[in-house]
Design a protein around this motif. Structure first.
Motif, short mmCIF file in Angstrom:
data_model
loop_
_atom_site.label_atom_id
_atom_site.label_comp_id
_atom_site.label_asym_id
_atom_site.label_seq_id
_atom_site.Cartn_x
_atom_site.Cartn_y
_atom_site.Cartn_z
N PRO A 1 0.90 -1.22 -0.53
CA PRO A 1 0.01 0.04 -0.24
C PRO A 1 0.71 1.22 -0.24
O PRO A 1 1.77 1.46 0.65
CB PRO A 1 -1.19 -0.62 1.24
CG PRO A 1 -1.06 -1.20 1.82
CD PRO A 1 0.70 -1.69 1.06
N ARG A 2 0.53 2.53 -0.42
CA ARG A 2 0.80 3.57 -0.85
C ARG A 2 1.29 4.32 0.85
O ARG A 2 -0.17 4.31 1.07
CB ARG A 2 0.15 4.50 -2.14
CG ARG A 2 1.00 5.78 -2.04
CD ARG A 2 0.87 5.97 -3.33
NE ARG A 2 -0.77 5.76 -3.90
CZ ARG A 2 -1.29 6.93 -4.59
NH1 ARG A 2 -1.16 7.85 -4.45
NH2 ARG A 2 -2.04 6.27 -5.10
N ARG A 3 2.31 4.99 0.85
CA ARG A 3 2.27 5.48 2.31
C ARG A 3 1.33 7.10 2.14
O ARG A 3 1.50 7.65 1.61
CB ARG A 3 3.86 5.18 2.45
CG ARG A 3 4.23 4.22 3.17
CD ARG A 3 5.44 4.62 3.55
NE ARG A 3 6.54 3.37 4.27
CZ ARG A 3 7.71 3.34 5.03
NH1 ARG A 3 8.36 3.91 5.19
NH2 ARG A 3 8.37 2.06 4.45
N THR A 4 1.10 6.67 3.44
CA THR A 4 0.18 8.25 3.71
C THR A 4 0.14 9.20 4.29
O THR A 4 1.29 9.00 5.45
CB THR A 4 -1.62 8.49 3.11
OG1 THR A 4 -2.03 7.94 4.75
CG2 THR A 4 -1.71 8.00 2.37
N GLY A 5 0.83 10.94 4.32
CA GLY A 5 1.14 11.82 5.42
C GLY A 5 2.49 12.24 5.13
O GLY A 5 2.70 12.28 3.52
N SER A 6 3.34 12.69 5.88
CA SER A 6 4.76 13.29 5.55
C SER A 6 5.98 11.84 4.85
O SER A 6 5.34 11.43 5.06
CB SER A 6 4.97 14.49 6.29
OG SER A 6 5.23 12.88 8.38
#
Length: 71
Positions: free
Chosen positions: A66-71
């Protein structure tokens, strides 16, 4: 990177890896392993037939991570 593009690149990378792996392992088997006794040949091809699973699994894991979200 969009998931569809990542999966397309992963499939292309996986195909290239498998074809290169087969080519290298059969050449090594034909040149080096052909000089040894039958049980060692069989062991080589069994190990070579199993060893591609780890790198292929890493490529598949990267494709579906899964693609990381956030900073």
């Amino acid at each position: 990177m969009p998931p569809r593009l990542k999966r397309l690149l992963g499939v292309l990378l996986l195909l290239a890896f498998v074809f290169l792996y087969i080519w290298v392992m059969t050449d090594v088997g034909a040149v080096v392993i052909s000089r040894v006794e039958n049980p060692w040949r069989m062991l080589y091809f069994v190990l070579a037939g199993i060893a591609w699973i780890v790198p292929a699994g890493a490529i598949i894991w990267w494709m579906y991570r899964p693609r990381r979200t956030g900073s």
